[in-house]
Design an enzyme around this catalytic site. Structure first.
Site, PDB file in Angstrom:
ATOM      1  N   CYS A   2     -91.781  59.564 -50.966  1.00 52.08           N
ATOM      2  CA  CYS A   2     -90.555  58.775 -51.034  1.00 52.08           C
ATOM      3  C   CYS A   2     -89.465  59.491 -50.236  1.00 52.08           C
ATOM      4  O   CYS A   2     -89.348  60.704 -50.290  1.00 52.08           O
ATOM      5  CB  CYS A   2     -90.034  58.529 -52.437  1.00 52.08           C
ATOM      6  SG  CYS A   2     -91.181  57.651 -53.490  1.00 52.08           S
ATOM      7  N   ARG A  27     -92.674  59.941 -45.327  1.00 58.33           N
ATOM      8  CA  ARG A  27     -92.752  60.392 -46.719  1.00 58.33           C
ATOM      9  C   ARG A  27     -93.139  59.270 -47.672  1.00 58.33           C
ATOM     10  O   ARG A  27     -93.222  59.473 -48.875  1.00 58.33           O
ATOM     11  CB  ARG A  27     -91.408  60.963 -47.150  1.00 58.33           C
ATOM     12  CG  ARG A  27     -91.003  62.176 -46.359  1.00 58.33           C
ATOM     13  CD  ARG A  27     -89.774  62.767 -46.953  1.00 58.33           C
ATOM     14  NE  ARG A  27     -90.072  63.344 -48.243  1.00 58.33           N
ATOM     15  CZ  ARG A  27     -90.172  64.636 -48.473  1.00 58.33           C
ATOM     16  NH1 ARG A  27     -90.024  65.492 -47.496  1.00 58.33           N
ATOM     17  NH2 ARG A  27     -90.440  65.085 -49.673  1.00 58.33           N
ATOM     18  N   TRP A  74     -93.185  55.391 -51.899  1.00 57.92           N
ATOM     19  CA  TRP A  74     -94.632  55.584 -52.048  1.00 57.92           C
ATOM     20  C   TRP A  74     -94.891  55.291 -53.515  1.00 57.92           C
ATOM     21  O   TRP A  74     -94.475  56.049 -54.392  1.00 57.92           O
ATOM     22  CB  TRP A  74     -95.031  57.014 -51.686  1.00 57.92           C
ATOM     23  CG  TRP A  74     -96.505  57.239 -51.658  1.00 57.92           C
ATOM     24  CD1 TRP A  74     -97.344  57.035 -50.594  1.00 57.92           C
ATOM     25  CD2 TRP A  74     -97.322  57.727 -52.731  1.00 57.92           C
ATOM     26  NE1 TRP A  74     -98.633  57.354 -50.948  1.00 57.92           N
ATOM     27  CE2 TRP A  74     -98.657  57.774 -52.254  1.00 57.92           C
ATOM     28  CE3 TRP A  74     -97.080  58.106 -54.045  1.00 57.92           C
ATOM     29  CZ2 TRP A  74     -99.722  58.197 -53.036  1.00 57.92           C
ATOM     30  CZ3 TRP A  74     -98.144  58.521 -54.837  1.00 57.92           C
ATOM     31  CH2 TRP A  74     -99.442  58.570 -54.319  1.00 57.92           C
ATOM     32  N   ASN A 100     -86.994  59.573 -56.408  1.00 53.84           N
ATOM     33  CA  ASN A 100     -88.259  60.134 -55.954  1.00 53.84           C
ATOM     34  C   ASN A 100     -88.792  60.950 -57.126  1.00 53.84           C
ATOM     35  O   ASN A 100     -88.083  61.798 -57.645  1.00 53.84           O
ATOM     36  CB  ASN A 100     -87.987  61.034 -54.728  1.00 53.84           C
ATOM     37  CG  ASN A 100     -89.222  61.721 -54.214  1.00 53.84           C
ATOM     38  OD1 ASN A 100     -90.326  61.427 -54.633  1.00 53.84           O
ATOM     39  ND2 ASN A 100     -89.018  62.655 -53.286  1.00 53.84           N
ATOM     40  N   GLY A 101     -90.023  60.690 -57.573  1.00 53.37           N
ATOM     41  CA  GLY A 101     -90.576  61.438 -58.699  1.00 53.37           C
ATOM     42  C   GLY A 101     -91.135  60.493 -59.748  1.00 53.37           C
ATOM     43  O   GLY A 101     -91.333  59.307 -59.498  1.00 53.37           O
ATOM     44  N   GLU A 489    -111.987  70.609 -42.367  1.00 55.43           N
ATOM     45  CA  GLU A 489    -110.740  70.092 -41.803  1.00 55.43           C
ATOM     46  C   GLU A 489    -111.025  68.920 -40.852  1.00 55.43           C
ATOM     47  O   GLU A 489    -110.308  67.917 -40.857  1.00 55.43           O
ATOM     48  CB  GLU A 489    -110.000  71.236 -41.069  1.00 55.43           C
ATOM     49  CG  GLU A 489    -108.742  70.841 -40.319  1.00 55.43           C
ATOM     50  CD  GLU A 489    -107.593  70.375 -41.219  1.00 55.43           C
ATOM     51  OE1 GLU A 489    -107.715  70.425 -42.457  1.00 55.43           O
ATOM     52  OE2 GLU A 489    -106.584  69.922 -40.657  1.00 55.43           O
ATOM     53  N   LYS A 493    -109.538  65.256 -41.361  1.00 59.43           N
ATOM     54  CA  LYS A 493    -108.727  64.590 -40.327  1.00 59.43           C
ATOM     55  C   LYS A 493    -109.295  63.214 -40.026  1.00 59.43           C
ATOM     56  O   LYS A 493    -108.575  62.229 -39.968  1.00 59.43           O
ATOM     57  CB  LYS A 493    -108.725  65.374 -39.007  1.00 59.43           C
ATOM     58  CG  LYS A 493    -107.868  66.566 -38.798  1.00 59.43           C
ATOM     59  CD  LYS A 493    -106.410  66.462 -39.016  1.00 59.43           C
ATOM     60  CE  LYS A 493    -106.053  66.569 -40.471  1.00 59.43           C
ATOM     61  NZ  LYS A 493    -105.181  67.636 -40.866  1.00 59.43           N
ATOM     62  N   GLU A 496    -108.857  60.699 -43.044  1.00 62.62           N
ATOM     63  CA  GLU A 496    -107.511  60.278 -43.425  1.00 62.62           C
ATOM     64  C   GLU A 496    -106.840  59.385 -42.391  1.00 62.62           C
ATOM     65  O   GLU A 496    -106.026  58.536 -42.765  1.00 62.62           O
ATOM     66  CB  GLU A 496    -106.615  61.467 -43.805  1.00 62.62           C
ATOM     67  CG  GLU A 496    -106.219  62.382 -42.683  1.00 62.62           C
ATOM     68  CD  GLU A 496    -105.356  63.545 -43.152  1.00 62.62           C
ATOM     69  OE1 GLU A 496    -104.616  63.413 -44.144  1.00 62.62           O
ATOM     70  OE2 GLU A 496    -105.419  64.604 -42.514  1.00 62.62           O
ATOM     71  N   HIS A 512    -129.885  70.800 -48.102  1.00 66.95           N
ATOM     72  CA  HIS A 512    -129.977  70.744 -49.566  1.00 66.95           C
ATOM     73  C   HIS A 512    -129.426  69.427 -50.121  1.00 66.95           C
ATOM     74  O   HIS A 512    -129.022  69.371 -51.278  1.00 66.95           O
ATOM     75  CB  HIS A 512    -129.251  71.939 -50.190  1.00 66.95           C
ATOM     76  CG  HIS A 512    -129.842  73.250 -49.778  1.00 66.95           C
ATOM     77  ND1 HIS A 512    -131.032  73.721 -50.294  1.00 66.95           N
ATOM     78  CD2 HIS A 512    -129.447  74.167 -48.867  1.00 66.95           C
ATOM     79  CE1 HIS A 512    -131.319  74.884 -49.728  1.00 66.95           C
ATOM     80  NE2 HIS A 512    -130.374  75.175 -48.851  1.00 66.95           N
ATOM     81  N   LYS A 611     -96.600  62.075 -46.415  1.00 69.47           N
ATOM     82  CA  LYS A 611     -96.432  63.506 -46.183  1.00 69.47           C
ATOM     83  C   LYS A 611     -95.748  64.112 -47.408  1.00 69.47           C
ATOM     84  O   LYS A 611     -94.845  63.498 -47.966  1.00 69.47           O
ATOM     85  CB  LYS A 611     -95.532  63.678 -44.960  1.00 69.47           C
ATOM     86  CG  LYS A 611     -95.524  65.066 -44.394  1.00 69.47           C
ATOM     87  CD  LYS A 611     -96.526  65.188 -43.293  1.00 69.47           C
ATOM     88  CE  LYS A 611     -96.530  66.549 -42.649  1.00 69.47           C
ATOM     89  NZ  LYS A 611     -97.844  66.816 -42.036  1.00 69.47           N
TER      90      LYS A 611
END
Ligand code: F6R
Length: 616
Positions: A2, A27, A74, A100-101, A489, A493, A496, A512, A611
């Site tokens: 947010c 955000r 968000w 925000n929260g 990573e 990448k 996402e 395995h 983010k």
């Protein structure tokens, strides 16, 4: 998560707030909204979707007034609907609020407010908070000394459990905003005859470089061009005004199509900035200004515990390999989100390191607080100066890579790898690493930016490979030792930003279980470094080829693979072990980026992500 923006000044607030929201969109981008104060009432425009949609689809830009607040959301409580978008207005029309929260006890507060006649338009915890302020306001005595508005917010916040960064306007108080934080970042911008508020400096830097980083439990009361800061307990706080070093250009796209592309190509300079001034004069070790721990104390440490989330956690895994190899200190790496609930036995001389680009990730922050509560020193490796983790840590290292705006971490990640490698050198030189070993290591690190520059020249080849591999629905990334975290990573990448399912494994672990996935429809990306692991990795590749799996091999230049083993061979420069993870990251960043572009994905704002994850 947010984005929050507030403005009080002489200019039209809506235009300034919308510009700030665009910079903060990374955000959170489910919905956006703005509210201004005008002639004793609130003007409001909010809408699901992006800030551009808000500007085009509502009168947001035309709202009159020189005081206002805005938000990009968000979603946490309540679906993505216009009604759930912020700002929210109390049912008596007295307060407008952005948040925000997460307010954890919102449901009991809502029940109470319903009995008092307050009504609700949305499913959010934020609207509950807004109405609770209205409730306390109408109960608050009118007094000449104290601001009734400020006191109503203070009383409300004493009743809420959870996390918040809020900004509130009161219809009775023109040119005033009250803002407060607990667990969510909030920064006051002190401009020329104007004040701004934001959850991230990038929303402020086009108007001012002078900022006050608010701390948890602080409330700022902005009145015209003045402000006061107090605590929840009504104690006065003397503000410290800091200067932001990031420039407007740092937070703009320039000639690039996406921030992710810009940030991938910025990596050579970002690495130079990360290491600048951080090698000893004799060129045999690293030096850090802000660790706040003496070499003598450092030598007492018998274990290092790293805590982080996501890409930063992958950087910890690489640091683990390098520190154990070059400094011979045992290292543990934990997911920050798990650490605080695991209650693991810890030795007395354990040193904690947290890694967080944003310095605001709530899981990392909570894990750090848990380690500190147990009496351990916690050092932090952060990019964002003044962030909560950076401030609460006992010491640490700033990354100095400038703002990272693409949601997928790139330059911050490679800079974290570099600092991990420098820590291995620093600790190694306190123990068994020789002077000449240190000099060779330092020279290798100094060469990293140029090696990354060279690797970036592979972009056209990776673009071509991406066009051919964008059609697949699954992919494996396989590497060994310090390249295993880079496989993780690479997979992260890809998934996402392109939404292709991908997994990372140690190459030998593939047989395995994951090998069951291999078919013509599931390609693999292999990291094939020179050295002792070369033949082992080649064997794993043979096993994939025998099952008709396609292979992209990222190979150290000079190594010859058996003919026809890989379908595509990407050659990266030969380099020191400590630099190899940094260089090997670049091709998988480019591959993921070009695949996502080929699929028409919204690279900088992938679905469901935002983010800086400031909710648990
Ligand atoms: C992935 C990514 C995330 C972050 C993670 C931690 O590309 O960016 O996985 O690495 O959310 O964020 P910070 O480093 O800000 O704590």
């Amino acid at each position: 998560m947010c984005g929050i923006v507030g403005y009080i000044g002489k200019q039209k607030a809506s235009a300034i707030i919308l510009e700030g929201l665009k910079r903060l969109e990374y955000r959170g981008y489910d919905s956006a909204g703005v509210s201004t104060q005008h002639e004793g009432r609130f003007e409001l425009a909010k809408k699901i979707g992006r800030v551009d949609g808000l500007i085009k689809g509502t009168p947001a830009l035309k709202l009159p007034g020189t005081t206002g607040i805005g938000h990009t959301r968000w979603a946490t409580h309540g679906g993505v609907t216009d009604a759930n978008a912020h700002p929210h207005i109390s049912s008596d029309q007295k307060f407008a609020l952005i948040h925000n929260g997460v307010i954890e006890n919102y449901s009991s507060i809502k029940k109470f407010l319903l009995t008092k006649g307050y009504t609700f338009q949305s499913e959010t915890d934020t609207e509950v908070l807004c109405n609770l302020i209205a409730y306390h306001y109408q109960k608050e005595p009118v007094s000449a000394e104290a601001s009734r508005f400020l006191e109503a917010v203070r009383k409300t916040l004493r009743h809420v459990e959870g996390t918040y960064g809020i900004a509130v306007m009161c219809a009775d108080c023109p040119a005033e905003i009250v803002a407060a934080r607990k667990g969510s970042p909030l920064i006051l911008g002190v401009g020329d005859g104007e004040l701004m508020l934001a959850s991230d400096v990038s929303a402020l830097i086009s108007r001012t470089q002078n900022v006050v980083y608010l701390k948890d439990g602080e409330i700022v009361h902005m009145t015209g061009r003045n402000f006061t800061i107090t605590t929840l307990e009504a104690e006065d706080v003397s503000p410290v005004i800091d200067k932001v070093t990031w420039s407007v250009a740092d937070a703009e796209l320039g000639s690039h199509a996406h921030f992710m592309e810009k940030e991938i190509f910025e990596q050579p300079v970002a690495l130079e900035n990360t290491m600048r001034g951080r090698f000893s004069e004799d060129g045999s070790t690293a030096q850090f200004g802000g660790l706040n721990i003496s070499p003598v104390d450092f030598r007492q440490i018998d274990r290092i515990n790293f805590l982080a989330c996501g890409s930063a956690w992958h950087a910890c895994l690489v640091a683990e390999q390098l520190i154990e190899r070059f400094a011979r200190v045992p290292v543990e790496v934990d997911y920050a989100s798990e650490f605080r609930y695991r209650n693991i036995p810890l030795s007395r001389n354990t040193l904690f390191f947290v890694i967080s680009q944003s310095g605001e990730t709530i899981d990392t922050l909570a894990a750090m607080r848990e380690a500190k509560r147990k009496g351990y020193k916690v050092l932090a490796l952060c990019n964002v100066v003044g962030s909560t983790i950076a401030r609460e840590a006992d010491g640490g290292v700033y990354q100095h890579v400038g703002p990272e705006i693409g949601v997928a971490s790139t330059k911050a990640f490679t800079s974290q790898l570099l600092i991990g490698a420098m820590l291995a050198l620093y600790i190694g030189r306190m123990r068994d690493m020789s002077f000449s070993g240190g000099v060779a290591y330092v020279n290798a690190l100094k060469g990293a930016p140029d090696l990354v520059r060279e690797t970036l020249k592979l972009a056209p080849q990776l673009k071509d490979i991406a066009q051919r591999y964008a059609k697949y629905h699954d992919m494996l990334f396989l590497g060994r030792l310090a390249l295993f975290p880079i496989a993780l990573e690479g997979a992260l990448k890809l998934k996402e930003i392109s939404y292709i399912h991908a997994e990372g494994y140690p190459a030998a672990e593939m047989k395995h279980g994951p090998i069951a996935l291999i078919s013509e429809q599931c390609p693999s990306v292999f990291f094939v470094p020179s050295g002792e692991m070369f033949n082992k990795v080649v064997s794993s590749m043979q096993e994939i080829k025998a099952r008709k799996g396609k292979i992209i091999a990222i190979v150290t230049a000079g190594c010859e693979l058996p003919p026809d083993l890989a379908d595509d061979v990407v050659r990266i420069p030969e380099c020191h072990e400590a630099v190899q993870p940094i260089v090997a990251t670049v091709p998988v960043q480019l591959l993921s980026y070009y695949i996502a572009v080929a699929l028409g994905r919204d690279v900088d704002k992938p679905r469901n992500l935002a983010k800086s994850v400031t909710v648990e």
